[in-house]
Motif scaffolding. Structure first.
Motif, short mmCIF file in Angstrom:
data_model
loop_
_atom_site.label_atom_id
_atom_site.label_comp_id
_atom_site.label_asym_id
_atom_site.label_seq_id
_atom_site.Cartn_x
_atom_site.Cartn_y
_atom_site.Cartn_z
N ALA A 56 26.89 34.09 3.35
CA ALA A 56 27.65 34.96 4.26
C ALA A 56 28.49 34.18 5.26
O ALA A 56 29.41 34.73 5.87
N HIS A 57 28.16 32.89 5.44
CA HIS A 57 28.83 32.10 6.46
C HIS A 57 29.23 30.73 5.93
O HIS A 57 28.60 30.19 5.04
N ASP A 58 30.27 30.19 6.53
CA ASP A 58 30.74 28.86 6.18
C ASP A 58 29.96 27.85 7.03
O ASP A 58 30.27 27.61 8.19
N VAL A 59 28.91 27.28 6.43
CA VAL A 59 28.01 26.38 7.15
C VAL A 59 28.35 24.94 6.80
O VAL A 59 28.49 24.58 5.64
N ALA A 60 28.47 24.09 7.84
CA ALA A 60 28.89 22.70 7.63
C ALA A 60 27.73 21.76 7.37
O ALA A 60 27.89 20.73 6.72
N CYS A 61 26.54 22.09 7.91
CA CYS A 61 25.39 21.18 7.76
C CYS A 61 24.11 21.97 7.95
O CYS A 61 24.07 22.95 8.70
N LEU A 62 23.05 21.52 7.27
CA LEU A 62 21.73 22.14 7.38
C LEU A 62 20.73 21.05 7.75
O LEU A 62 20.74 19.97 7.16
N ARG A 63 19.86 21.35 8.72
CA ARG A 63 18.83 20.40 9.14
C ARG A 63 17.44 20.94 8.82
O ARG A 63 17.09 22.03 9.26
N LEU A 64 16.68 20.17 8.05
CA LEU A 64 15.28 20.50 7.79
C LEU A 64 14.47 19.97 8.95
O LEU A 64 14.36 18.76 9.15
N SER A 65 13.91 20.89 9.73
CA SER A 65 13.21 20.49 10.95
C SER A 65 11.86 21.18 11.02
O SER A 65 11.70 22.22 11.68
N LEU A 66 10.88 20.61 10.33
CA LEU A 66 9.54 21.19 10.27
C LEU A 66 8.62 20.55 11.30
O LEU A 66 8.70 19.35 11.57
N ALA A 67 7.71 21.36 11.83
CA ALA A 67 6.73 20.84 12.79
C ALA A 67 5.63 20.06 12.10
O ALA A 67 5.04 19.15 12.68
N THR A 68 5.34 20.42 10.86
CA THR A 68 4.25 19.77 10.15
C THR A 68 4.55 18.31 9.83
O THR A 68 5.70 17.93 9.67
#
Length: 205
Positions: A31-43
């Motif tokens: 639905a959106h033009d996303v430039a970057c994705l960050r995997l940010s898990l607490a585990t």
């Protein structure tokens, strides 16, 4: 969006259900033009990180979106990711650049400190992020001053990311002086993340 419009950067929730989240994420990415994705898990569970990384890498790369991971540098190569986002300082950036190579993305969260941002840039970061930009119960309550973004946009060429408690009003106010907006819990905590992201970024269109 025009070239001057800030780009969208997504941060995963700290815990994700792999039965549900990939489909939710896919709807947002479509639905959106996303430039970057960050995997940010607490585990810190290696197996959980690997499984999440595999699932999200397929979604992101199928859409030509780079995927970086928070802090877990050793996972970049193992998972075939595009880089790493350092959530604390920039002491390792020079060494990481040597280890990961010139093509890897290295980002650094610099809190509210212009000085830390400059150090990260000089060390070789590809972008710096400042936050929080909105009021939140997390942290010490200190917000990034607008003049940090104003000065950065006027003086420094290195891309800057605004993150932390983003609201529609904050997005509208900072849009002229930032390169990216990083959305995380602002959207994932709602019933319809794609729609929420549309609302938060309405002033950019």
């Amino acid at each position: 969006m025009s070239p001057e419009t800030p780009q969208l950067y997504l941060i995963t929730p700290p815990a994700i259900d792999l039965e549900l989240f990939p489909n939710i994420l896919a709807r947002v990415l479509d639905a959106h033009d996303v430039a970057c994705l960050r995997l940010s898990l607490a585990t810190r569970d290696e197996d959980a990180i690997l499984r999440a990384g595999d699932a999200l890498r397929e979604l992101a790369h199928a859409r030509d979106i780079p995927l970086v991971i928070s802090d877990h540098v050793l996972m970049v190569e193992r998972l075939g990711l595009d880089g790493v986002h350092l959530s604390e300082g920039n002491l390792r950036i020079r060494k990481l650049r040597e280890e990961l190579g010139a093509d890897a993305i290295i980002g650094a969260y610099c809190g509210t400190s212009r000085h830390d941002g400059l150090n990260a840039g000089e060390a070789g970061a590809d972008y710096v992020s400042f936050g929080p930009v909105g009021h939140t119960a997390l942290g010490d309550g200190q917000l990034v001053e607008r003049d940090v973004f104003e000065w950065w946009s006027e003086v420094i060429e290195l891309p800057v990311v605004a993150e932390g408690a983003l609201s529609r009003d904050v997005v509208e106010a900072i849009a002229p002086i930032t390169d990216f907006f990083a959305f995380g819990e602002e959207i994932w905590s709602t019933d319809d993340p794609a729609l929420t992201l549309s609302d938060l970024t309405a002033t950019l269109r």
